[in-house]
Design a protein around this motif. Structure first.
Motif, PDB file in Angstrom:
ATOM      1  N   ALA A  31       0.836  -1.210   0.000  1.00 40.45           N
ATOM      2  CA  ALA A  31       0.000   0.000   0.000  1.00 40.45           C
ATOM      3  C   ALA A  31       0.864   1.250   0.000  1.00 40.45           C
ATOM      4  O   ALA A  31       1.936   1.285   0.607  1.00 40.45           O
ATOM      5  N   ASP A  32       0.361   2.274  -0.680  1.00 41.56           N
ATOM      6  CA  ASP A  32       1.033   3.574  -0.716  1.00 41.56           C
ATOM      7  C   ASP A  32      -0.021   4.645  -0.926  1.00 41.56           C
ATOM      8  O   ASP A  32      -1.082   4.386  -1.492  1.00 41.56           O
ATOM      9  N   VAL A  33       0.299   5.851  -0.487  1.00 46.16           N
ATOM     10  CA  VAL A  33      -0.655   6.958  -0.620  1.00 46.16           C
ATOM     11  C   VAL A  33      -0.562   7.625  -1.994  1.00 46.16           C
ATOM     12  O   VAL A  33      -1.497   8.303  -2.425  1.00 46.16           O
ATOM     13  N   ASP A  34       0.546   7.424  -2.675  1.00 48.16           N
ATOM     14  CA  ASP A  34       0.815   8.156  -3.922  1.00 48.16           C
ATOM     15  C   ASP A  34       0.335   7.333  -5.123  1.00 48.16           C
ATOM     16  O   ASP A  34       0.824   6.224  -5.346  1.00 48.16           O
ATOM     17  N   PRO A  35      -0.610   7.875  -5.911  1.00 45.33           N
ATOM     18  CA  PRO A  35      -1.149   7.097  -7.040  1.00 45.33           C
ATOM     19  C   PRO A  35      -0.078   6.678  -8.050  1.00 45.33           C
ATOM     20  O   PRO A  35      -0.209   5.641  -8.687  1.00 45.33           O
TER      21      PRO A  35
ATOM     22  N   GLY B 238      -3.862   4.538  -0.350  1.00 50.51           N
ATOM     23  CA  GLY B 238      -4.433   5.272   0.771  1.00 50.51           C
ATOM     24  C   GLY B 238      -3.390   5.596   1.812  1.00 50.51           C
ATOM     25  O   GLY B 238      -2.239   5.160   1.735  1.00 50.51           O
ATOM     26  N   ASP B 239      -3.840   6.335   2.821  1.00 53.18           N
ATOM     27  CA  ASP B 239      -2.961   6.815   3.886  1.00 53.18           C
ATOM     28  C   ASP B 239      -2.660   5.682   4.889  1.00 53.18           C
ATOM     29  O   ASP B 239      -3.582   5.185   5.551  1.00 53.18           O
ATOM     30  N   LEU B 240      -1.433   5.272   4.968  1.00 55.67           N
ATOM     31  CA  LEU B 240      -0.974   4.232   5.908  1.00 55.67           C
ATOM     32  C   LEU B 240      -1.979   3.077   6.004  1.00 55.67           C
ATOM     33  O   LEU B 240      -2.351   2.499   5.004  1.00 55.67           O
TER      34      LEU B 240
ATOM     35  N   ASN C 291       9.199   0.494   4.953  1.00 51.52           N
ATOM     36  CA  ASN C 291      10.269   1.466   4.751  1.00 51.52           C
ATOM     37  C   ASN C 291       9.595   2.802   4.482  1.00 51.52           C
ATOM     38  O   ASN C 291       9.307   3.161   3.346  1.00 51.52           O
ATOM     39  N   VAL C 292       9.334   3.526   5.566  1.00 46.26           N
ATOM     40  CA  VAL C 292       8.566   4.779   5.507  1.00 46.26           C
ATOM     41  C   VAL C 292       9.531   5.950   5.260  1.00 46.26           C
ATOM     42  O   VAL C 292      10.746   5.781   5.392  1.00 46.26           O
ATOM     43  N   PRO C 293       9.019   7.139   4.920  1.00 50.51           N
ATOM     44  CA  PRO C 293       9.915   8.299   4.853  1.00 50.51           C
ATOM     45  C   PRO C 293      10.521   8.543   6.239  1.00 50.51           C
ATOM     46  O   PRO C 293       9.784   8.588   7.223  1.00 50.51           O
TER      47      PRO C 293
END
Ligand SMILES: C[S@@+](CC[C@H](N)C(=O)[O-])C[C@H]1O[C@@H](n2cnc3c(N)ncnc32)[C@H](O)[C@@H]1O
Length: 268
Positions: free
Chosen positions: A128-132, A152-154, A172-174
């Motif tokens: 999952a990721d928030v960025d399309p 989606g968000d987290l 591996n988050v920012p």
């Protein structure tokens, strides 16, 4: 030197490498070979070379990155998987059993989940990721290995059925402190989205957010694996502990990589 003048010269392996070297590419010969094998025509090669000498990361120019010995699709605007992240993969593979549910949160290209799934067939993979743009890219890597990609968000991105069922949650988050982004190499600073890098004032905003909710998603024997800077790891351990997780630091000097592994008490 004027790169554009050099590109007008006939493009041989030597002139491509010379052009790359003049533009500051350290591995000029290797990159020249990669660009020449990626370009079907001289015009295409000239175009790839122009993008690379303008500072675009070689992975974005080629459309793929090597990660854990596999080719992972990447595209401009998507974080390029780093070699140090192989530590998370090694740890995730070591603790994953057939039938496990594995989540690659903040997946970017989906590199981590894709490699774990290739090494451990029979798992159920969600990324999952928030960025399309990252989600579109992750679909190209994750779906061929049988995984599912969500946007989606987290944790909001994940299907509710996964609550309490995630055996390995790898993230591996920012984690770059906001003030340190200006000090990053231009390839990262100028070509990767700030949202893929910026972890807030101390870099640990996402570590706090993931740790705070992990207990709702982990299975009783499940683990949370998160990459950190070497100087951040002890604070991340405190964050995990305050969130009710047991935590330990893992480190690879070879990869120059640090990560924190968490688990619910009683099952560590
Ligand atoms: C450091 S990159 C890591 C990408 C990938 N895990 C890897 O190792 O190559 C962090 C990723 O987190 C994503 N991200 C940032 N904020 C997010 C959020 N609120 N929810 C989900 N993903 C997020 C970014 O889009 C980016 O793809």
């Amino acid at each position: 030197m004027h790169i554009s003048e050099n590109i007008r010269a006939p493009l041989t392996a030597r002139t491509v490498a010379d052009t790359l070297r003049a533009a500051g590419c350290v591995f000029a010969e290797d990159e020249a070979r990669l660009l020449m094998s990626a370009a079907p025509t001289p015009a295409a090669l000239s175009d790839l070379l122009r993008r690379r000498t303008a500072g675009m990361p070689i992975e974005h120019v080629l459309g793929w990155a090597e990660f854990c010995g596999k080719r992972i699709d990447v595209e401009p605007g998507v974080f390029v998987p780093r070699r140090r992240t192989e530590l998370l993969v090694q740890e995730a593979v070591a603790m994953t059993r057939p039938g496990d549910i594995v989540v690659d949160l903040c997946c970017g290209s989906g590199a981590i989940g894709t490699v774990v799934s290739s090494a451990r067939p029979g798992i159920e993979l969600h990324a999952a990721d928030v960025d399309p743009v990252a989600v579109r890219c992750a679909r190209r890597n994750v779906e061929p290995v049988g995984g599912h990609v969500h946007e989606g968000d987290l944790f909001d991105a994940l299907p509710d059925e996964l609550r309490g069922c995630v055996d390995v949650l790898v993230a591996n988050v920012p984690y770059v402190p906001s003030h340190a982004i200006a000090l990053m190499p231009p390839e990262a600073r100028d070509h990767e989205p700030r949202a893929a890098l910026d972890g807030g004032p101390d870099g640990l905003d996402f570590h706090r957010a993931v740790a705070a909710h992990a207990h709702r998603w982990l299975s009783p024997g499940g683990h949370l694996l998160i990459e950190a800077g070497a100087h951040q790891a002890s604070t991340t351990v405190d964050i995990f502990t305050r969130a009710g997780l047991l935590a330990r630091v893992i480190r690879s000097d070879e990869l120059d990589a640090t990560a924190v592994v968490g688990a619910l008490p009683g099952v560590y």
